[in-house]
Design an enzyme around this catalytic site. Structure first.
Site, PDB file in Angstrom:
ATOM      1  CD  GLU A 125      60.196 -30.537 -13.956  1.00  0.00           C
ATOM      2  OE1 GLU A 125      59.063 -30.753 -13.462  1.00  0.00           O
ATOM      3  OE2 GLU A 125      60.521 -29.472 -14.504  1.00  0.00           O
ATOM      4  CG  ASP A 166      54.916 -34.505 -36.809  1.00  0.00           C
ATOM      5  OD1 ASP A 166      55.064 -35.530 -37.498  1.00  0.00           O
ATOM      6  OD2 ASP A 166      54.478 -33.428 -37.270  1.00  0.00           O
TER       7      ASP A 166
END
Length: 553
Positions: free
Chosen positions: A273, A213
């Site tokens: 990751e 957002d």
């Protein structure tokens, strides 16, 4: 004796590129499905409706905020980043939702609101106590000017100054939105670490990505310099309504700061990751949107994709405008990838915003998904869009949105696009809830309910399903390059190419029949999309508000 070893299939490597060309279905939790009877949708309700979502043929869902919150801005004011608000359920319910989505082959993206928190977040509760506590610098604070007025001229999107006086610290705190949504200070390394830790929490719970957002609001100018005025002819109401003086400023210093690029690299490194994670950033800026999108998606080390407000504005998507938006994007962000949307939880539904201006609304609304599902980029579809839901007309006493209450009646806020999903045309509350819905269910939505459209071959719902299936069967429409073809003022034409496949797409955005010249090469009409355009001997004939798709080569 030699014993034959059983053949074991090697595990399939995750598709890290799944997001490119993906169709993402946005779910507004409060309004999707209530299972508790309190009139507010919940996570279990979403999980129960996932078979319906899967039947659409989308690739992922984007779930708007469900975190702990006082709900002053309905979840976009977070008071705990790592817990579910009880009105939506529990962390166990969220885990069940993710598990069910993955069982059905649907990715799960969640809405992260990182630029600000609720004023009830423990971080802000501590920060406002004194000027020297451990979290004193976690939010944007500023001293009053000698005359007691705010530190600068910055304005809030929700109206008034972006600064509120705090009597405990004898300072102003900044808020781009409600006064109860103080902005975090991203210049503080500890703030970044805390937000990345919260992000990791959800990655470890199995989410496949994020919608970020207000991604360009993270940093503000360290020196809190005044924004310059914006010339009247440059004011754009795509971010804030025209009645809001927010549009009178050139927002050079309250957002869009260069420091944001390094934080986005840190965010991307965290995502990398984990296998096959993707993020789409919401860029809210009327002046510099395309350049920001280019900066944020370049280099492969920041956002995977961004979306601006180009097609969420009141401006009609004429062939010329669509061509300009797409061309400008490709020129500004040649390495970037767009995510297009015609509707979401913040704007008037396009069935009303644009549909009310057409001469044949029913045909026009069937044409629009054909366009957005053929453009180069990923796509966000907003719940109910596939049913043809219009903007609800609500009485002032039914409003919940503080934005609408502030600017009523010149701007009616966002409640009109947030009314509950309609599942049944005969149940009291349209199958949404056994309790009193948090927003009224518009009578005009009932005949558009899923149950009413499900078995009608020509319904809007099944039209979306056909188009999504057609897109899946033509990889050029999801991942291919795009080259525009001149088809006159009334028709938007382009060719999508990927590998050996090339598909010519032509959309008649006028209320009159159009005849266009086919592009060079052999064009073979394609079927399965539900449109009526036909290839004649020397021309392609496209009825009003209709389309043609053909294989080129």
């Amino acid at each position: 004796m030699t014993v034959a070893m059983p053949h074991i299939e090697a595990p399939t490597a995750p598709d890290r590129d799944w997001w490119r060309g993906a169709v993402i279905y946005q779910i507004y939790p409060r309004s999707y499905q209530d299972t508790s009877g309190d009139g507010i949708g919940d996570l279990i309700g979403i999980a129960q409706r996932l078979p319906y979502v899967a039947s659409l043929g989308v690739d992922a869902i984007w779930v708007s905020p469900f975190f702990m919150s006082p709900m002053k801005d309905f979840g976009y004011d977070v008071s705990d980043y790592t817990n579910v608000d009880p009105m939506f359920g529990t962390l166990h319910d969220f885990d069940h939702l993710v598990s069910e989505a993955h069982r059905l082959g649907i990715k799960v993206m969640i809405d992260l609101v990182l630029s600000h928190t609720s004023d009830q977040h423990p971080w802000f509760v501590e920060s406002r106590k004194t000027r020297d506590n451990p979290k004193a610098d976690w939010y944007v604070w500023g001293d009053a000017k000698p005359d007691g007025t705010p530190p600068n001229n910055w304005l809030s999107i929700f109206g008034g100054s972006a600064w509120t006086w705090d009597p405990s610290r004898l300072q102003y705190f900044m808020h781009n939105f409600l006064t109860s949504q103080p902005d975090l200070n991203f210049h503080n390394e500890e703030v970044q670490e805390a937000l990345l830790s919260a992000t990791r929490f959800w990655l470890e719970r199995g989410v496949d990505g994020f919608r970020l957002d207000t991604i360009n609001f993270y940093f503000c100018d360290k020196d809190l310099r005044d924004n310059p005025a914006l010339a009247p002819e440059l004011r754009n109401a795509s971010i804030a309504p025209a009645v809001n003086p927010y549009n009178h400023q050139n927002h050079l210093y309250d957002k869009n700061q260069p420091e944001n690029l390094e934080f986005l690299r840190r965010f991307r490194a965290l995502m990398d990751e984990f296998p096959a994670i993707a993020a789409v950033g919401e860029v809210g800026d009327a002046q510099y949107g395309l350049q920001i999108v280019a900066d944020y998606t370049s280099g492969g080390d920041k956002m995977h994709m961004c979306y601006a407000f180009d097609f969420l504005s009141p401006d009609l998507p004429t062939p010329a405008r669509i061509r300009t938006v797409i061309t400008d994007f490709m020129q500004a962000a040649p390495e970037g990838w767009a995510c297009w949307a015609f509707s979401n939880h913040d704007v008037v539904r396009h069935a009303s915003r644009w549909g009310d201006q057409s001469s044949d609304k029913a045909r026009y609304l069937r044409l629009l998904p054909g366009i957005i599902l053929s453009l180069r980029g990923s796509v966000c579809l907003y719940q109910g869009e596939e049913l043809g839901l219009t903007e609800a007309e609500l009485a002032f006493e039914d409003l919940q949105d503080p934005y609408g209450i502030q600017f009523w009646p010149d701007f009616k806020g966002r409640d009109g696009c947030r009314t509950p999903m309609v599942w049944s045309d005969h149940d009291v509350n349209a199958g949404f809830s056994e309790g009193h819905p948090w927003l009224p269910i518009p009578p005009e939505h009932r005949h558009l309910a899923v149950e009413a459209q499900e078995h009608v071959q020509a319904s809007m719902l099944n039209h979306y399903r056909r188009l999504l299936d057609f897109r899946r069967h033509h990889v050029s429409l999801s991942k291919g390059d795009l080259t525009f073809v001149d088809c006159g003022e009334a028709v938007l034409g382009f060719v999508r190419r990927h590998g050996t496949e090339a598909v010519f797409c032509a959309f008649n955005l006028s209320g009159e029949e159009q005849f266009i010249v086919p592009p060079e090469g052999v064009v073979t009409p394609l079927e399965g999309h539900g449109f009526s355009g036909m290839l004649k001997t020397d021309a392609i004939e496209i009825p009003p508000y209709d389309a043609f798709f053909g294989q080129v080569g």
